[in-house]
Every structure is written in structure tokens, then in C-alpha cells.
Design a protein around this motif. Structure first.
Motif, short mmCIF file in Angstrom:
data_model
loop_
_atom_site.label_atom_id
_atom_site.label_comp_id
_atom_site.label_asym_id
_atom_site.label_seq_id
_atom_site.Cartn_x
_atom_site.Cartn_y
_atom_site.Cartn_z
N ASN A 23 16.41 59.87 -33.80
CA ASN A 23 16.43 59.71 -35.26
C ASN A 23 15.38 58.74 -35.75
O ASN A 23 14.60 59.06 -36.66
CB ASN A 23 17.82 59.27 -35.72
CG ASN A 23 18.85 60.36 -35.54
OD1 ASN A 23 18.51 61.52 -35.34
ND2 ASN A 23 20.10 59.98 -35.60
N ARG A 24 15.34 57.56 -35.20
CA ARG A 24 14.37 56.56 -35.66
C ARG A 24 12.94 57.00 -35.35
O ARG A 24 12.04 56.81 -36.16
CB ARG A 24 14.65 55.21 -35.03
CG ARG A 24 13.75 54.13 -35.59
CD ARG A 24 14.19 52.77 -35.21
NE ARG A 24 15.44 52.48 -35.89
CZ ARG A 24 16.23 51.47 -35.59
NH1 ARG A 24 15.91 50.66 -34.62
NH2 ARG A 24 17.34 51.26 -36.25
N VAL A 29 7.58 59.13 -37.24
CA VAL A 29 6.60 60.22 -37.22
C VAL A 29 6.49 60.85 -38.61
O VAL A 29 5.39 61.16 -39.07
CB VAL A 29 6.98 61.28 -36.16
CG1 VAL A 29 6.15 62.53 -36.31
CG2 VAL A 29 6.83 60.70 -34.78
N GLY A 30 7.60 61.02 -39.30
CA GLY A 30 7.59 61.60 -40.64
C GLY A 30 6.91 60.73 -41.67
O GLY A 30 6.49 61.21 -42.73
N SER A 31 6.79 59.44 -41.40
CA SER A 31 6.13 58.55 -42.35
C SER A 31 4.63 58.47 -42.14
O SER A 31 3.93 57.74 -42.84
CB SER A 31 6.74 57.15 -42.27
OG SER A 31 6.46 56.57 -41.01
N LEU A 58 7.60 61.28 -50.79
CA LEU A 58 8.69 62.26 -50.76
C LEU A 58 8.89 62.85 -49.37
O LEU A 58 10.03 63.07 -48.95
CB LEU A 58 8.40 63.38 -51.77
CG LEU A 58 8.65 63.02 -53.23
CD1 LEU A 58 8.21 64.16 -54.14
CD2 LEU A 58 10.12 62.70 -53.46
N VAL A 59 7.80 63.08 -48.65
CA VAL A 59 7.91 63.57 -47.27
C VAL A 59 8.64 62.54 -46.41
O VAL A 59 9.56 62.87 -45.66
CB VAL A 59 6.52 63.89 -46.68
CG1 VAL A 59 6.59 64.09 -45.18
CG2 VAL A 59 5.92 65.10 -47.36
N THR A 60 8.25 61.28 -46.55
CA THR A 60 8.89 60.21 -45.78
C THR A 60 10.38 60.12 -46.13
O THR A 60 11.23 60.01 -45.24
CB THR A 60 8.19 58.87 -46.06
OG1 THR A 60 6.82 58.99 -45.70
CG2 THR A 60 8.83 57.74 -45.28
N LEU A 61 10.70 60.19 -47.42
CA LEU A 61 12.09 60.12 -47.85
C LEU A 61 12.89 61.31 -47.32
O LEU A 61 14.02 61.14 -46.84
CB LEU A 61 12.17 60.07 -49.37
CG LEU A 61 13.56 60.04 -49.98
CD1 LEU A 61 14.30 58.77 -49.58
CD2 LEU A 61 13.48 60.14 -51.50
N ALA A 62 12.32 62.50 -47.38
CA ALA A 62 13.02 63.70 -46.89
C ALA A 62 13.30 63.61 -45.40
O ALA A 62 14.41 63.94 -44.95
CB ALA A 62 12.20 64.95 -47.21
#
Length: 68
Positions: A23-24, A29-31, A58-62
């Protein structure tokens, strides 16, 4: 050179998953779009627009919502 880069990156990613959990690691990676924009802005090579920064945020938040 590219193969060594890919192997090193994959090894570090596997280590990150082992140390911090999936998860972390996925949130980090998403950020990457947001981090990449911050680096280009800090280096002076690019000035992202407010629309681009909002999209990266928004990508990071999603990703954070999906993996928490």
C-alpha cells in the motif's frame, strides 16, 4: 546500461514493498507525477501550469485513496 538500470530499479522496488508494504509503496509510486513536476520546477527547466499540477495532485490523491 538500460538492463542494469531496469534491474536496479526493480530490485529497489521489491525492497520497498518488502520494507514498507504494498500500500505505501504504491502511494509513493503514484505520487511520481507530482514529484517529477516539483523537480522540474525546482531545477528551472519547466514551469508546470496550474492545470498540470492539479492533475498530478488528483492522480496522487486517487492512488492514495485506492491503497489506504
Amino acid at each position: 546500461m538500460a538492463a542494469a538500470d531496469l534491474a536496479g530499479g526493480s530490485a529497489l522496488f521489491a525492497l520497498a514493498i518488502g520494507v514498507t508494504g504494498v500500500n505505501r509503496s504504491m502511494v509513493i509510486v503514484g505520487s511520481m507525477p507530482l514529484i517529477a513536476q516539483a523537480i522540474t520546477w525546482a531545477s528551472g527547466s519547466e514551469r508546470p501550469s496550474a492545470f498540470e499540477v492539479a492533475g498530478a495532485a488528483l492522480v496522487t490523491l486517487a492512488v492514495a485513496l485506492a491503497f489506504t
